[in-house]
Design a protein around this motif. Structure first.
Motif, PDB file in Angstrom:
ATOM      1  N   LEU A   1      10.919   7.969   9.066  1.00  0.00           N
ATOM      2  CA  LEU A   1      10.011   7.128   8.209  1.00  0.00           C
ATOM      3  C   LEU A   1       8.508   7.161   8.179  1.00  0.00           C
ATOM      4  O   LEU A   1       8.168   8.296   8.244  1.00  0.00           O
ATOM      5  N   CYS A   2       7.892   5.917   8.544  1.00  0.00           N
ATOM      6  CA  CYS A   2       6.511   6.123   8.831  1.00  0.00           C
ATOM      7  C   CYS A   2       5.833   5.778  10.205  1.00  0.00           C
ATOM      8  O   CYS A   2       4.845   5.365  10.628  1.00  0.00           O
ATOM      9  N   GLY A   3       6.893   6.302  10.909  1.00  0.00           N
ATOM     10  CA  GLY A   3       6.545   6.146  12.283  1.00  0.00           C
ATOM     11  C   GLY A   3       6.735   4.796  13.282  1.00  0.00           C
ATOM     12  O   GLY A   3       6.187   4.478  14.224  1.00  0.00           O
TER      13      GLY A   3
ATOM     14  N   LEU B   1      12.726  11.533   4.372  1.00  0.00           N
ATOM     15  CA  LEU B   1      11.985  10.918   4.949  1.00  0.00           C
ATOM     16  C   LEU B   1      12.476   9.687   5.781  1.00  0.00           C
ATOM     17  O   LEU B   1      12.190   9.585   7.111  1.00  0.00           O
TER      18      LEU B   1
ATOM     19  N   LYS C   1       0.890  -0.972   0.031  1.00  0.00           N
ATOM     20  CA  LYS C   1       0.133  -0.095  -0.020  1.00  0.00           C
ATOM     21  C   LYS C   1       0.927   1.221   0.123  1.00  0.00           C
ATOM     22  O   LYS C   1       1.913   1.142   0.657  1.00  0.00           O
ATOM     23  N   PRO C   2       0.323   2.304  -0.891  1.00  0.00           N
ATOM     24  CA  PRO C   2       1.180   3.584  -0.661  1.00  0.00           C
ATOM     25  C   PRO C   2       1.041   4.037   0.759  1.00  0.00           C
ATOM     26  O   PRO C   2      -0.174   3.932   1.324  1.00  0.00           O
ATOM     27  N   TYR C   3       2.291   4.855   1.128  1.00  0.00           N
ATOM     28  CA  TYR C   3       2.302   5.083   2.554  1.00  0.00           C
ATOM     29  C   TYR C   3       2.978   6.567   2.408  1.00  0.00           C
ATOM     30  O   TYR C   3       3.992   6.801   2.714  1.00  0.00           O
ATOM     31  N   GLY C   4       2.293   7.783   2.025  1.00  0.00           N
ATOM     32  CA  GLY C   4       2.938   8.901   1.792  1.00  0.00           C
ATOM     33  C   GLY C   4       3.884   8.685   0.731  1.00  0.00           C
ATOM     34  O   GLY C   4       3.619   8.263  -0.569  1.00  0.00           O
ATOM     35  N   LEU C   5       5.234   9.152   1.022  1.00  0.00           N
ATOM     36  CA  LEU C   5       6.128   8.845  -0.185  1.00  0.00           C
ATOM     37  C   LEU C   5       6.606   7.417  -0.580  1.00  0.00           C
ATOM     38  O   LEU C   5       7.405   7.393  -1.554  1.00  0.00           O
TER      39      LEU C   5
END
Lengths: 505, 505
Positions: free
Chosen positions: A112-114, A107, A9-13
């Protein structure tokens, strides 16, 4: 037909991939199309300073760009940089540099994504549950440290509930904590939950108490839903790079998650795994922990990165680089020296090659990777490409599970640091710490000797004094700390100061 | 043509929107198509217990589903639940329930996209920088607390650098911290950075020192890149719901971010903003802080949620609900009572309507929202739909900026809690705390009276003893704490225990 895109799944960038789901799918569908890629370790000489990179990430990125230029389906798996360290400015980013860069370094370097934040919350919640268990009379002491992603010297030693019960605590850096180790070593959420349940929360009447005795494990795994998914990003040249798992092979595992590497080998022919700091830290841990004890894939080749200066110019320490190359070759791993040049060092190439030849190395791969990226490497990779094109995946040497910890310490000292058993010495208090760890393990129904040994040491040294002649070097054993959930035991080695909570500099 | 979709990226199960970018685009393109939606507050009676919901989120969700069923383009803006509290099990989720639910409650309740974790890391990094500034002689004391997303009683009072300097510190819950307030109040990254720079890090020689004197602000804003983006999710019926900003209107702002509400009013005709706990907490803060002092939009209507039992069955406390409704009506806000029924209470409807009539309320909206969702509400919304279809956006009453804090406290006590100035009493030490706060502000070039007043109090009480007769109720002023970065001043009120660090229960 199901493919990796159904787990992505896309997750921001970036994209995030449900690696657990994909591995489970492959397990239930043995005939699904997949690759059986080779693992290659990129490691380095023992750094002179922890904060001075040899360029492992830059090399990893340049290598996959170069391999893909040669038509080889290569990908990389990197550990997520410690955002706290990067943000604090103690260290530059950890996402390559110049032409060997990732597309979204800001990023990757900045949380990154937390993932790290989620692991921090989950481990701290475990501590809060333990605190509540004390109130309820289920625990007398808490053994699990709180964590902080942000470095802070003053958190090395803290007192909580100040003015009332004055409980001594410690805080460790999030990427080094047991829960991060569990994320790194688990291949499914069920396995992860089981490992969390097996963490020793603390003691009651002197005996260990596991979290599964009083915590609803779904509360912890729910926090980690997205944190267990590797991120997929790419190099500026479009080569795939998976980022997952915490750094710090000095005081913890410091290797990428096993699930991310396993997923990558199902998707690509060559998977380059970054294992730092030096070969005595990250590579040792990949080989002796991930592979021997946790079923990770044995590398088909290794690259040992160094700087021209580090390699040759400190006479007292120049034994270390050849030691690493030789150790890996002796394990049957084709090992390629790689020299990452600084600006102005191009004229050193011939001299470096001659030295390498004298030392009996394979022909070194040499380039200014910041300036030239993978293009500097592609023409030099014939030998490397051959090494990774061998059909068989190499067998993993035997596990040390069940070997008495003290013997295993001798074994690691001899093989990874070149110090034989008779010069492995014990600091006062080590025996007691070992006995205490053994007792704690027994009290929760485990055997200390079944845990994988995590050497905790300075990233910049292999022995008590690397600058002494070989026959005078010693390794000192200091302290034992089992992580029954992760299934590892930390042993602090050498006289160097090591703390899982640096100050910001 | 540029639209909101150009500022939107999928982020796992939800979308994240660059609200700052969109607001900036609207500012630079005054002719771009946009709406000028009305703001509606959903607030509640003062809860009997902090942890017992009246159903504000459920109501908010049911309301937008009902409005959309009536053809009105409605959306909701919710605060992000405190994952630490949810995960610890002290409170159920905060994403509605039953037919009035969000599609991904497990995500919303369990850390969303790491927003809270990023804010935690950023505020803790500021503390680490302050610690370093002490080492460098730039600071003597640190005034900014560390934060933890996870509740822990023993973190209320801590000592760091234990055994050496033994520095007393405190830890507050992440959603309540000054950096969260700054995220809530900022409309651009530049504004956010300026506010972080204006935070008072600590003191040197008795004078305040701001972070902009020694911290590279981009290190902090980089951490917040994704955290400042509202998440867009939806109800199970497909109505749009934006989630952004921290809860806890008892000890902090506890309102959604101004940017998310402003963005939503540009996209929808009716924007329902959840403002809890009771009207004396969240709604008071939206009106008197967000609107009066920070340019947020004055509500065109309000809904005050209650349970049938809470409203009528405690004779000592039943004055509170009519007080709230009246206060809002007196401010010119059409205010609709809404009674959220439990199972088995359907037969109470006639009695509830009669009571509402006796009390001079508008006809109450009544339904079992868990069981019936928006369908229970849609037919009852004629009056409400009329109220929000008035063309003009109401004017905001005047700012209190520059009013002496002590006068402002009297004003809030009288208007929000019904306690006149003569019964606003000062606890020993309040004067000193006020004087100290004034001095600190002056030393960083600010005027305490220019800061917006944040009343810090128990969510379950409005005065020192709500159960006393009206003429005996008092409000006690306890302590003053300026947040020069956020531009607010906290004043602890009433005798109830309040702490920004709950224990897990």
């Amino acid at each position: 037909m199901t493919g990796i895109e159904d787990f992505t799944k896309p997750y921001g960038l970036v994209d995030k991939i449900d690696a657990f789901g994909y591995l489970d799918y492959l397990k239930s569908n043995p005939d699904a199309p997949r690759k059986h890629g080779k693992v290659v370790l990129v490691t380095a000489d023992t750094p002179l300073k922890a904060s001075r990179g040899e360029g492992k990430t830059t090399t990893t990125i340049a290598m996959i760009d170069a391999l893909r230029e040669r038509g080889i389906d290569a990908a990389a798996v990197l550990r997520q940089p410690s955002m706290g360290i990067t943000a604090a400015g103690s260290k530059g980013g950890a996402s390559g540099g110049g032409k060997a860069s990732l597309t979204h370094p800001e990023l990757i370097d900045w949380g990154l994504c937390g993932e790290m934040g989620a692991i921090e919350a989950a481990q701290n919640l475990l501590v809060s549950f333990a605190e509540k268990a004390i109130d309820e009379g289920k625990l007398d002491t808490v053994l699990v440290p709180r964590v902080s992603e942000v470095p802070s010297r003053s958190l090395r030693s803290t007192i909580v509930d100040a003015g009332k019960n004055n409980v001594a605590e410690r805080v460790v850096l999030t990427p080094t904590c047991e829960l991060m180790q569990i994320v790194v070593l688990s291949r499914s959420m069920d396995e992860l939950a089981e490992r969390v349940g097996n963490m020793t929360a603390g003691t009651k009447d002197g005996k260990g108490v596991k979290f599964n005795e009083f915590v609803d494990l779904w509360r912890i795994t729910n926090i980690l839903t997205d944190a267990v998914k590797p991120a997929r990003t790419e190099t500026v040249n479009g080569s795939p790079v998976y980022v997952h798992g915490g750094p710090f092979a000095n005081v913890s595992l410091g290797i990428p998650t096993l699930a991310s590497v396993e997923m990558a080998t199902a998707l690509h022919d060559v998977v380059i795994v970054e294992a730092g700091y030096g070969a005595d830290a990250g590579a040792q841990k990949w080989l002796d922990i991930a592979c021997r004890e946790f079923g990770a894939q044995w590398p088909s080749a290794a690259i040992v990165v160094t700087r021209a200066t580090t390699w040759r110019d400190d006479p007292d320490l120049q034994w270390r680089y050849p030691f690493h190359v030789e150790r890996l070759e002796n394990l049957g791993i084709p090992t390629f020296p790689l020299i990452n040049l600084w600006e102005g060092e191009d004229e050193l190439v011939d001299g470096l090659k001659a030295t390498a030849n004298e030392l009996g190395f394979r022909t070194p791969i040499i380039g200014n990777l910041y300036r030239d990226g993978g293009e500097a490497l592609a023409p030099q990779l014939d030998g490397f490409a051959e090494a990774v094109s061998v059909e068989d995946i190499p067998a993993t040497p035997e596990s040390h599970r069940g070997t008495p910890l003290r013997d295993n310490l001798n074994w690691v000292s001899e093989h990874a640091y070149g110090v034989p058993a008779e010069r492995v010495v014990e600091k006062a208090g080590f025996e007691a710490s070992l006995a205490e760890a053994q007792e704690l393990c027994e009290s929760v129904g485990m055997n200390l000797d079944d845990l994988a040994l995590v050497a905790v040491k300075s990233p910049a040294t292999m022995t008590d004094n690397d600058a002494l002649p070989v026959q005078e070097r010693t390794v000192t054993l200091k302290k034992v700390e089992p992580h029954t959930g992760a299934g590892v035991v930390h042993v602090n080695l050498t006289t160097s100061l090591t703390t899982p909570m640096p100050k910001i500099v």
